[in-house]
Design a protein around this motif. Structure first.
Motif, mmCIF file in Angstrom:
data_model
loop_
_atom_site.group_PDB
_atom_site.id
_atom_site.type_symbol
_atom_site.label_atom_id
_atom_site.label_comp_id
_atom_site.label_asym_id
_atom_site.label_seq_id
_atom_site.Cartn_x
_atom_site.Cartn_y
_atom_site.Cartn_z
ATOM 1 N N VAL A 311 0.845 -1.186 0.000
ATOM 2 C CA VAL A 311 0.000 0.000 0.000
ATOM 3 C C VAL A 311 0.884 1.241 0.000
ATOM 4 N N VAL A 312 0.408 2.295 -0.662
ATOM 5 C CA VAL A 312 1.116 3.578 -0.726
ATOM 6 C C VAL A 312 0.218 4.666 -0.159
ATOM 7 N N PHE A 313 0.792 5.480 0.723
ATOM 8 C CA PHE A 313 0.129 6.673 1.239
ATOM 9 C C PHE A 313 0.798 7.874 0.581
ATOM 10 N N PRO A 314 0.147 8.528 -0.383
ATOM 11 C CA PRO A 314 0.786 9.622 -1.118
ATOM 12 C C PRO A 314 0.703 10.952 -0.380
ATOM 13 N N ASP A 315 1.396 11.941 -0.912
ATOM 14 C CA ASP A 315 1.348 13.274 -0.326
ATOM 15 C C ASP A 315 -0.040 13.880 -0.472
ATOM 16 N N ALA A 316 -0.662 13.742 -1.664
ATOM 17 C CA ALA A 316 -2.064 14.138 -1.879
ATOM 18 C C ALA A 316 -2.325 15.602 -1.531
ATOM 19 N N LEU A 317 -1.642 16.517 -2.219
ATOM 20 C CA LEU A 317 -1.771 17.938 -1.920
ATOM 21 C C LEU A 317 -3.134 18.498 -2.302
ATOM 22 N N GLY A 318 -3.756 17.946 -3.338
ATOM 23 C CA GLY A 318 -5.044 18.475 -3.755
ATOM 24 C C GLY A 318 -4.952 19.641 -4.715
ATOM 25 N N VAL A 319 -3.755 19.922 -5.205
ATOM 26 C CA VAL A 319 -3.527 20.951 -6.226
ATOM 27 C C VAL A 319 -3.298 20.219 -7.547
ATOM 28 N N PRO A 320 -4.120 20.467 -8.564
ATOM 29 C CA PRO A 320 -4.093 19.632 -9.774
ATOM 30 C C PRO A 320 -2.719 19.370 -10.356
ATOM 31 N N ARG A 321 -1.884 20.386 -10.494
ATOM 32 C CA ARG A 321 -0.593 20.145 -11.139
ATOM 33 C C ARG A 321 0.316 19.274 -10.257
ATOM 34 N N TYR A 322 0.186 19.394 -8.950
ATOM 35 C CA TYR A 322 0.958 18.538 -8.053
ATOM 36 C C TYR A 322 0.391 17.121 -8.027
ATOM 37 N N ASP A 323 -0.916 17.008 -8.078
ATOM 38 C CA ASP A 323 -1.525 15.678 -8.114
ATOM 39 C C ASP A 323 -1.112 14.919 -9.370
ATOM 40 N N ARG A 324 -1.143 15.588 -10.516
ATOM 41 C CA ARG A 324 -0.732 14.932 -11.767
ATOM 42 C C ARG A 324 0.723 14.503 -11.692
ATOM 43 N N SER A 325 1.556 15.362 -11.158
ATOM 44 C CA SER A 325 2.978 15.043 -11.035
ATOM 45 C C SER A 325 3.176 13.832 -10.132
ATOM 46 N N GLY A 335 5.546 1.012 -12.336
ATOM 47 C CA GLY A 335 5.327 0.363 -13.624
ATOM 48 C C GLY A 335 3.944 -0.238 -13.756
ATOM 49 N N GLN A 336 3.869 -1.413 -14.372
ATOM 50 C CA GLN A 336 2.589 -2.045 -14.658
ATOM 51 C C GLN A 336 1.875 -2.534 -13.401
ATOM 52 N N ARG A 337 2.646 -2.893 -12.401
ATOM 53 C CA ARG A 337 2.051 -3.406 -11.178
ATOM 54 C C ARG A 337 1.867 -2.244 -10.193
ATOM 55 N N GLN A 338 0.721 -1.577 -10.269
ATOM 56 C CA GLN A 338 0.452 -0.432 -9.416
ATOM 57 C C GLN A 338 -0.125 -0.890 -8.079
ATOM 58 N N PRO A 339 0.508 -0.556 -6.967
ATOM 59 C CA PRO A 339 0.004 -0.974 -5.654
ATOM 60 C C PRO A 339 -1.243 -0.184 -5.264
ATOM 61 N N PRO A 340 -2.004 -0.669 -4.291
ATOM 62 C CA PRO A 340 -3.130 0.115 -3.770
ATOM 63 C C PRO A 340 -2.654 1.454 -3.220
ATOM 64 N N VAL A 341 -3.438 2.488 -3.476
ATOM 65 C CA VAL A 341 -3.116 3.843 -3.018
ATOM 66 C C VAL A 341 -4.285 4.353 -2.183
ATOM 67 N N THR A 342 -3.975 4.939 -1.036
ATOM 68 C CA THR A 342 -5.036 5.454 -0.176
ATOM 69 C C THR A 342 -4.572 6.702 0.557
ATOM 70 N N THR A 343 -5.476 7.649 0.750
ATOM 71 C CA THR A 343 -5.171 8.862 1.509
ATOM 72 C C THR A 343 -6.372 9.243 2.354
ATOM 73 N N VAL A 390 -7.879 2.592 -3.225
ATOM 74 C CA VAL A 390 -8.624 1.653 -2.386
ATOM 75 C C VAL A 390 -10.022 2.221 -2.179
ATOM 76 N N ARG A 391 -10.999 1.644 -2.827
ATOM 77 C CA ARG A 391 -12.351 2.204 -2.789
ATOM 78 C C ARG A 391 -13.113 1.811 -1.534
ATOM 79 N N GLU A 392 -12.889 0.627 -1.040
ATOM 80 C CA GLU A 392 -13.554 0.152 0.169
ATOM 81 C C GLU A 392 -12.530 -0.551 1.052
ATOM 82 N N SER A 393 -12.733 -0.452 2.365
ATOM 83 C CA SER A 393 -11.834 -1.172 3.264
ATOM 84 C C SER A 393 -11.984 -2.659 3.008
#
Length: 430
Positions: A311-325, A335-343, A390-393
């Motif tokens: 699982v990855v906990f991202p910074d998640a600033l909420g500013v579009p250009r930072y979110d895209r980055s 890569g192709q195997r993207q882990p679950p991401v949650t904030t 992660v849409r649901e626990s």
């Protein structure tokens, strides 16, 4: 000592609740704790929402003398430290003072205390400030007060790297342990909620001016319009593995397996104050090269392959250009195997270093409970922000977690956590 570094105690004081259990219940339920600011009258400001710690009474966690000498930011630290020490089964006053240290992160310091004293200076008849103004506002005040209160006399320090500091403190704690200090307090709390502090944040142009608590902070969403400020955070007992085992530590949450810290060598680009309708989504793309490098350093030092991250906990600033980055960086690293991401930041607000520490607490609780906590959005991912949210626990054994943070003006940090070592799993609660 082995030099292996583990976390044995968690203390949470945040909008999501006081105590790790209260925080975890809030996270699993997806309860939004953002509301109108109550610590001062926000009527004259374009931003009137924040994440505050409800029903917090500093006198439940410190005596009156300590409370009057310090700021709310430090009061939150008093409470979180007591909870962390109790969780770890350690005494509040060190039995071996030079075997204990404090290394917390800080950003704005004691601005509520400073605001009050400066208003007294310029508006009061005495034209003076209180004797404790010189220490209560200081960005290292919480470290000093905790060191004195708990008699932690080892090598103490404070890190100033905005949100990234909440993770840098864990890395510095690990270094201190490897140099011979068995127990270190790490993490951080924050209270950036005063007229002065809010004005400083408005100047950056990245705050959301949306008046709806459920929609104001929407990282990675098509409706993302900036972040909402928050207070609180988490403090941890970080310990040498041998020391924890020798004293019979009740719980070993995880090992601090690796970390990385880099810098962009550039200032955060301002977009104009929110009160003037600044476009938080405009501007050139944000270069995530060094942010990605910090993540790869943490994984490499932990000897964790990207495919092993649960699982990855991202910074998640909420500013579009930072979110895209950030989304681009995560796709590049994994890569192709993207882990679950949650904030969970949209539930509590962005508490600077306290927010990154709170993400670590959530990651540790996910490991303990064998559960992936749901992400608080996005409802509709913005173009370029499509990640494995992660849409649901759901039940899942979490062996490795990655927590990431980007501090204003170029700070980047990541910490890789690994489930408690196999040889001491008998100490873990089931």
């Amino acid at each position: 000592m082995t030099g292996r570094v583990v976390i044995t105690g968690i203390g949470v004081v945040a909008p999501s609740g006081i105590g790790a259990d209260a925080h975890w219940k809030c996270v699993l339920a997806g309860q939004n704790r953002i509301g109108r600011i109550t610590l001062f009258d926000p009527d004259r400001y374009p931003v009137q929402l924040a994440g505050e710690v409800a029903d917090f009474d500093a006198l439940h966690h410190a005596d009156n003398r300590q409370v009057v000498q310090t700021d709310r930011w430090t009061h939150l630290g008093f409470a979180a430290t007591r909870l962390a020490l109790a969780d770890a089964g350690l005494p509040e006053v060190a039995d071996d003072p030079y075997g204990y240290a404090v290394t917390l992160a800080s950003s704005s310091g004691g601005n509520l205390f400073g605001q009050r004293e400066l208003q007294r200076l310029w508006r009061g008849t005495t034209r003076t400030v209180g004797a404790y103004q010189s220490i209560a506002w200081f960005y290292a005040a919480s470290v000093g007060q905790l060191s004195i209160r708990h008699q932690f006399k080892g090598p103490c320090g404070v890190l100033a790297a905005e949100t990234a500091g909440g993770l840098d403190s864990l890395a510095h704690a690990a270094r201190l342990i490897r140099r011979g200090t068995p127990v270190v307090l790490a993490g951080g709390t924050e209270c950036p909620l005063s007229p002065y502090a809010l004005t400083c944040q408005l100047r950056g142009g990245l705050l959301s001016v949306c008046p709806e608590p459920d929609r104001a902070y929407r990282p990675f969403d098509v409706a993302a319009s900036g972040y909402v400020p928050g207070e609180g955070g988490a403090i941890f007992v970080v310990e040498d593995l041998d020391h924890a085992v020798a004293r019979g530590a009740d719980t070993i949450y995880a090992e601090v397996a690796g970390w990385g810290a880099t810098h962009d060598a550039r200032h955060t680009e301002q977009r104009g104050a929110a009160s003037h309708g600044g476009d938080v989504g405009g501007g050139a793309d944000v270069d995530g090269t060094q942010y990605g490098r910090a993540i790869r350093l943490a994984l490499t030092r932990a000897d964790i392959d990207p495919a092993e991250v649960d699982v990855v906990f991202p910074d998640a600033l909420g500013v579009p250009r930072y979110d895209r980055s950030e989304a681009d960086v995560l796709r590049t690293v994994f890569g192709q195997r993207q882990p679950p991401v949650t904030t969970q930041k949209p539930l509590t607000g962005r508490a600077h270093q306290g927010g990154a520490a709170l993400d670590v607490a959530t990651a540790l609780l996910a490991m303990r409970h064998g559960m992936l906590p749901p992400t608080a959005g996005p409802d509709r991912p913005a173009p370029g922000c499509e990640l494995n949210f992660v849409r649901e626990s759901r039940p899942r054994r979490v062996d490795t977690a990655l927590v990431c943070a980007r501090g204003f003006d170029g700070f980047n940090s990541a910490v890789a956590l690994r489930r408690g070592p196999v040889e001491v799993s008998r100490w873990q609660r089931t």
